[in-house]
Design an enzyme around this catalytic site. Structure first.
Site, PDB file in Angstrom:
ATOM      1  N   GLU A  43       0.832  -1.208   0.000  1.00  0.00           N
ATOM      2  CA  GLU A  43       0.000   0.000   0.000  1.00  0.00           C
ATOM      3  C   GLU A  43       0.871   1.265   0.000  1.00  0.00           C
ATOM      4  O   GLU A  43       0.518   2.281   0.595  1.00  0.00           O
ATOM      5  CB  GLU A  43      -0.968  -0.038   1.196  1.00  0.00           C
ATOM      6  CG  GLU A  43      -2.214   0.824   1.077  1.00  0.00           C
ATOM      7  CD  GLU A  43      -3.025   0.600  -0.183  1.00  0.00           C
ATOM      8  OE1 GLU A  43      -3.365  -0.562  -0.475  1.00  0.00           O
ATOM      9  OE2 GLU A  43      -3.332   1.595  -0.858  1.00  0.00           O
TER      10      GLU A  43
HETATM   11  C1  FAD Z   1       2.605  -9.670   0.933  1.00  0.00           C
HETATM   12  C2  FAD Z   1       2.279  -8.653  -0.114  1.00  0.00           C
HETATM   13  C3  FAD Z   1       0.953  -8.366  -0.385  1.00  0.00           C
HETATM   14  C4  FAD Z   1       0.628  -7.443  -1.383  1.00  0.00           C
HETATM   15  N1  FAD Z   1      -0.687  -7.249  -1.709  1.00  0.00           N
HETATM   16  C5  FAD Z   1      -0.969  -6.527  -2.833  1.00  0.00           C
HETATM   17  C6  FAD Z   1      -2.308  -6.485  -3.341  1.00  0.00           C
HETATM   18  O1  FAD Z   1      -3.236  -7.072  -2.761  1.00  0.00           O
HETATM   19  N2  FAD Z   1      -2.544  -5.819  -4.489  1.00  0.00           N
HETATM   20  C7  FAD Z   1      -1.541  -5.171  -5.152  1.00  0.00           C
HETATM   21  O2  FAD Z   1      -1.826  -4.594  -6.181  1.00  0.00           O
HETATM   22  N3  FAD Z   1      -0.278  -5.169  -4.689  1.00  0.00           N
HETATM   23  C8  FAD Z   1       0.034  -5.843  -3.555  1.00  0.00           C
HETATM   24  N4  FAD Z   1       1.337  -5.889  -3.098  1.00  0.00           N
HETATM   25  C9  FAD Z   1       2.348  -5.125  -3.804  1.00  0.00           C
HETATM   26  C10 FAD Z   1       2.886  -3.952  -3.014  1.00  0.00           C
HETATM   27  O3  FAD Z   1       1.943  -2.928  -2.924  1.00  0.00           O
HETATM   28  C11 FAD Z   1       4.208  -3.503  -3.631  1.00  0.00           C
HETATM   29  O4  FAD Z   1       5.153  -4.527  -3.360  1.00  0.00           O
HETATM   30  C12 FAD Z   1       4.687  -2.184  -3.110  1.00  0.00           C
HETATM   31  O5  FAD Z   1       3.872  -1.138  -3.548  1.00  0.00           O
HETATM   32  C13 FAD Z   1       6.128  -1.887  -3.526  1.00  0.00           C
HETATM   33  O6  FAD Z   1       6.323  -2.080  -4.884  1.00  0.00           O
HETATM   34  P1  FAD Z   1       7.540  -2.982  -5.377  1.00  0.00           P
HETATM   35  O7  FAD Z   1       7.477  -4.259  -4.668  1.00  0.00           O
HETATM   36  O8  FAD Z   1       7.535  -3.016  -6.847  1.00  0.00           O
HETATM   37  O9  FAD Z   1       8.813  -2.242  -4.859  1.00  0.00           O
HETATM   38  P2  FAD Z   1       9.617  -1.142  -5.658  1.00  0.00           P
HETATM   39  O10 FAD Z   1       8.687  -0.141  -6.189  1.00  0.00           O
HETATM   40  O11 FAD Z   1      10.544  -1.795  -6.571  1.00  0.00           O
HETATM   41  O12 FAD Z   1      10.432  -0.481  -4.457  1.00  0.00           O
HETATM   42  C14 FAD Z   1      11.717  -0.923  -4.028  1.00  0.00           C
HETATM   43  C15 FAD Z   1      12.323   0.164  -3.145  1.00  0.00           C
HETATM   44  O13 FAD Z   1      12.473   1.363  -3.898  1.00  0.00           O
HETATM   45  C16 FAD Z   1      11.829   2.447  -3.278  1.00  0.00           C
HETATM   46  N5  FAD Z   1      11.263   3.323  -4.289  1.00  0.00           N
HETATM   47  C17 FAD Z   1      10.571   2.971  -5.403  1.00  0.00           C
HETATM   48  N6  FAD Z   1      10.197   4.062  -6.062  1.00  0.00           N
HETATM   49  C18 FAD Z   1      10.621   5.116  -5.371  1.00  0.00           C
HETATM   50  C19 FAD Z   1      10.536   6.526  -5.542  1.00  0.00           C
HETATM   51  N7  FAD Z   1       9.877   7.058  -6.565  1.00  0.00           N
HETATM   52  N8  FAD Z   1      11.105   7.322  -4.623  1.00  0.00           N
HETATM   53  C20 FAD Z   1      11.731   6.802  -3.564  1.00  0.00           C
HETATM   54  N9  FAD Z   1      11.846   5.496  -3.355  1.00  0.00           N
HETATM   55  C21 FAD Z   1      11.294   4.654  -4.238  1.00  0.00           C
HETATM   56  C22 FAD Z   1      10.792   1.823  -2.402  1.00  0.00           C
HETATM   57  O14 FAD Z   1      10.455   2.659  -1.303  1.00  0.00           O
HETATM   58  C23 FAD Z   1      11.456   0.544  -1.959  1.00  0.00           C
HETATM   59  O15 FAD Z   1      12.265   0.818  -0.852  1.00  0.00           O
HETATM   60  C24 FAD Z   1       1.668  -6.768  -2.070  1.00  0.00           C
HETATM   61  C25 FAD Z   1       2.983  -7.014  -1.754  1.00  0.00           C
HETATM   62  C26 FAD Z   1       3.304  -7.973  -0.796  1.00  0.00           C
HETATM   63  C27 FAD Z   1       4.759  -8.280  -0.538  1.00  0.00           C
END
Ligand code: FAD
Lengths: 590, 249
Positions: free
Chosen positions: A431
């Site tokens: 989220e």
């Molecule tokens: C158990 C679990 C349940 C989930 N449930 C759902 C769900 O029901 N529906 C759904 O749609 N998604 C779901 N997610 C997805 C979740 O919302 C994302 O994993 C989350 O938003 C982070 O995206 P990412 O994993 O691609 O990380 P990334 O975006 O790759 O982030 C990696 C790191 O980079 C940082 N970062 C990325 N962009 C920026 C920026 N612009 N500025 C500064 N820092 C940045 C982040 O803070 C983080 O530290 C779930 C994830 C998990 C693990």
């Protein structure tokens, strides 16, 4: 195994005294809702949480869901518990009356949700996501979609999901690539979604997926994403679940925590396209997600409180059962008598009470904002990243303290302390990560309105400082001076940010999380100090709480002020440094 | 068929019982209170009889200060139709409660009165029996099963040697044992409905009962605290301790 006792007295205190539930309900024209009713609702929900959901928490941790033939089988026992949850009407709590809901205020729903998540966070995610889809459909769905889906989602007979994330679109949802193609009155959806919470299970007769996807002729980036309803089972003539739609769960993730919650890889359109129905207008999907963001993000922030409360209760119990060392009189000491253990317990207790005060205050502002109050709307916007970011970060520390109180036993899985710590770890990630919350707070919520919402909050905090300073109770005067000091340090940092960060994106990013945490400790410290003030006033009149509780409130606020408020100053100092060396080293030297 | 259920407000069975420092009574200030678990079983039984169509109206009565309205509301949230509070001071003794209930029985003319066999605070196990005697109607205590058949209550009682089944004419008093049923959780819609259900307040004066106290509480003391255990080095030492310290052999 750890049991769970609903924190009825503190929830009631925050609702009735800090929020002023009776006045709030009058303002919202909810004639039939008052603090008496709220008390019964919380108490009865608490029974189900403690007796039915809490014992399943460790079961879910040990026996996560399994997938076979594209079907997810949830943890044994969850379906019966869910059935009971639905039969007892808990899913309907905040839903609008027109669709079978009880139309109770969001703040009461939040107090109740706290208990579901404390009892069993992995389970609680399922109704949490349903609430999200209900909100989306109420705000943006067509009348037909509302009639078809809302009554079943609100009753809990069907559950909802959020399908946003894809392998290449996480924090950056503009990169969503799932496809939607017009096909008569509906759309054909195809693509893969990952990390979808409760994406499949057998507890409900249908699952309503809300899916972000892109039309072939859509503009690139954020302005080209649309939102669709994709039911697991298409509805027949009677509006009942019929044929299976072209969507399934192809695998489950193996995770660090929340093992009881299925995290699904979802595949749409393997056989020609899943039938989807547009929510609102084409290409406005991301906007729609933003309108739901406050509630969804606050719900996850709330989970930070829930898991910390559960961890605290476990630590409190263990610390009275474990004997090590001796008391001054030579008798064996329960570890709760050692100052450092007591410090950890107070850190947990005061952190939790501050979080509860913040979570419920923010939830009440959502109620006022929905009712059209413009000031509350601004406050909600400002609070949301703090509730989500600060509370989930603090929960890392507090669930870790529970392990520390347990010593070696905390590191051993059988104890169950480790589960809360592992479960909590997802909270600052999903989220919107802490990094994303921090950017939201410093950018859209602070610099963008030139500090208007921030200034209003500072004014409110200052008013409490003055009341504390002029109180008769010297403990409150001391509290006032500590809060006043934190406030002025934060003001200096905030002012500096307003002057320097707006034109410097890198500076803004460097210190954004410090700003988030600074505002979190300040707001939490303010609300717990305000609670202490109210407790002190109440203690001189007839009240339902009793002096032990009211005195404890003041002492807890004082502990917060000594233990956590200095962190406001530390974060302020970091902000003022601008963390200039963040990029001082080339990547190859890192 | 009309059913009357008596519910008592007692300390919640999960709450830790504290004794007042002057040993005059249990300290109830700000402790969590609840419906006596045996009364909750009585409520459940009445609600089931209503749901199965056997009963047409169910009434919850509680005797005590205004705070016991909370327990009446809980009974209403569990599905009872209406409530009656009889306003008295704290902890009237069993005979007074039975006399007040007998007046309510005379007014309401229920076909069945279901009560807990005892309350977990004073453990007296007598109010139901007294009420039956005062009202001149049959009683079946310690019920673990109950059916209504041909104008009679067929009640299986938990007695010392096993189970005894009796058939008693209605109206009658039945007191519940733990195994009669498993009470439900209140549902949200019923909680919402409960606040609109009628709750009448009556006084002992209106019912023509003079409140008398025949017993006097002299002293309340907490049970002795459990002593920490010790490791013994030999069987002989264990035997010696069992004999001379524990005095059990
Ligand atoms: C158990 C679990 C349940 C989930 N449930 C759902 C769900 O029901 N529906 C759904 O749609 N998604 C779901 N997610 C997805 C979740 O919302 C994302 O994993 C989350 O938003 C982070 O995206 P990412 O994993 O691609 O990380 P990334 O975006 O790759 O982030 C990696 C790191 O980079 C940082 N970062 C990325 N962009 C920026 C920026 N612009 N500025 C500064 N820092 C940045 C982040 O803070 C983080 O530290 C779930 C994830 C998990 C693990």
């Amino acid at each position: 195994m750890s049991t769970y006792t609903p924190p009825l007295q503190d929830s009631t205190f925050v609702l009735d005294q800090l929020i002023g539930l009776d006045q709030l309900c009058q303002d919202l024209n909810l004639d039939e809702v008052n603090s008496d009713l709220a008390g019964v609702v919380i108490e009865e929900a608490g029974k189900l949480a403690a007796d039915v959901l809490a014992p399943l928490n460790i079961v879910g941790d040990h026996n996560g869901p399994k997938v076979s033939d594209g079907k997810v089988l949830e943890t044994a026992g969850f379906a019966d518990a869910y059935q009971q949850f639905v039969e007892n009407g808990w899913a309907t709590l905040t839903g609008p009356e027109a669709f079978g809901g009880q139309a109770l205020p969001n703040v009461l729903g939040t107090a109740v949700n706290e208990m579901w998540h404390s009892a069993n966070m992995a389970f609680g995610l399922c109704p949490l996501l349903s609430q999200g889809s209900v909100e989306a459909l109420i705000a943006h769905g067509s009348e037909t979609l509302q009639q078809q889906y809302l009554p079943h989602l609100i009753s809990g007979e069907w559950t909802g999901t959020m399908n946003l994330t894809e392998p290449n679109a996480g924090s950056d949802l503009a990169a969503v690539a799932a496809k939607a193609v017009r096909d008569g009155d509906h759309y054909k959806i195809s693509g893969q979604k990952i990390f979808i919470t409760w994406g499949d299970h057998q507890m409900a007769s249908n699952i309503v997926h809300l899916v972000l996807a892109r039309l072939p002729d859509a503009p690139a980036g954020v302005k080209g994403i649309s939102l669709f309803v994709v039911p697991k089972f298409l509805l027949d003539e009677q509006g009942q679940p019929g044929d299976q739609n072209d969507v399934c769960c192809i695998s489950l993730e193996h995770k660090l925590g929340i093992h009881g919650s299925p995290t699904c890889v979802m595949s749409f359109g393997d056989n020609g396209g899943a039938t989807g129905y547009l929510v609102g207008e084409e290409n406005k999907g991301l906007n729609y997600m933003f309108t739901m963001m406050n509630h969804a993000r606050q719900s996850v922030g709330l989970q930070g409180l829930s898991i910390s409360e559960r961890a605290y209760q476990q630590a409190l119990q263990y610390s009275q059962e474990r004997f090590q060392g001796s008391n001054p009189d030579g008798s064996k000491a329960a570890i709760i008598n050692h100052p450092d253990v007591r410090r950890m317990l107070m850190a947990m207790k005061s952190g939790n009470e501050a979080m509860r005060a913040l979570a419920l205050s923010a939830a009440a502002d959502i109620d006022r904002a929905h009712h059209g109050d413009a000031e509350s709307k601004k406050r909600v916007e400002f609070y949301t990243p703090i509730v989500k970011g600060w509370m989930t970060e603090l929960s890392q520390e507090l669930t870790s303290l529970n392990i520390q109180v347990h010593g070696g036993m905390g590191f051993i899985e059988e104890t169950g302390a480790a589960q809360h710590y592992r479960d909590a770890r997802i909270l600052p990630i999903y989220e919107g990560t802490t990094g994303i919350q921090a950017l939201d707070l410093i950018g859209r919520k602070t610099l963008f309105d030139k500090g208007a919402a921030l200034t209003q909050l500072q004014t409110d905090i200052q008013a409490t400082v003055e009341l504390l300073n002029s109180a008769k109770n010297t403990e409150l005067n001391a509290l006032g001076s500590k809060l006043g000091k934190a406030l002025s340090k934060s003001q200096a940092a905030s002012q500096w940010l307003l002057e320097n960060a707006a034109s410097d994106k890198q500076l803004m990013g460097n210190v954004s999380v410090d700003n988030l945490m600074m505002m979190g400790y300040l707001t939490g410290g303010w609300l717990i100090a305000k609670s202490a003030l109210l407790a002190d006033q109440l203690s001189s009149e007839e009240n339902n709480y009793g002096s032990p509780f009211l005195n404890a409130k003041v002492a807890t606020a004082d502990f917060f002020a000594d233990h956590y408020l200095p962190r406001v100053g530390q974060h302020a100092e970091t902000i003022l440094s601008g963390l200039k060396s963040t990029f001082a080293i080339d990547i190859d030297l890192l | 068929m009309k059913i009357l259920v008596a519910v008592k407000r007692v300390i919640d069975y999960n709450a830790k019982v504290r004794v007042k420092t002057d040993n005059t009574d249990v300290d109830l200030t700000n402790t969590k209170m609840a419906i006596n678990p045996f009364c909750e079983i009585a409520v459940e039984e009445a609600v089931r009889l209503k749901e199965s169509g056997t009963a047409s109206e169910t009434i919850a009565v509680s005797v005590g200060p205004k705070s016991c309205q909370e327990q009446i509301r809980t009974a209403l949230a569990l599905g009872m139709d209406r409530g009656i509070q009889i306003e008295t001071e704290d902890s009237p003794e069993s005979l007074s409660v039975a006399k007040l209930l007998a007046k309510v029985v005379a007014e309401e003319q229920p076909d069945l009165i279901i009560m807990g066999k005892q309350a977990i605070d004073s453990d007296n196990n007598q109010t139901g029996q007294m009420l039956a005697a005062l009202s001149g109607i049959p009683q079946a205590t310690f019920a673990s099963e109950m059916k209504i058949e041909d104008g009679k209550a067929v009640v299986t009682r938990e007695v010392d040697g096993g189970l005894q089944t009796v058939a008693i004419d209605l109206p009658a008093v039945v007191t519940t044992d733990l195994r009669l049923n498993e009470p439900r959780y209140a549902s949200l819609p019923n909680i919402m409905k409960a606040k609109r259900k009628p709750l009448a307040v009556k006084t002992p004066d209106e019912l023509g009962v003079e409140m008398k106290q025949h017993t006097k509480l002299l002293k309340v003391a907490p049970p002795a605290e459990r002593q920490a255990g010790v490791m013994v080095n030999s069987i002989d030492e264990l035997l010696e301790k069992l004999q001379s310290e524990a005095k059990v052999i």
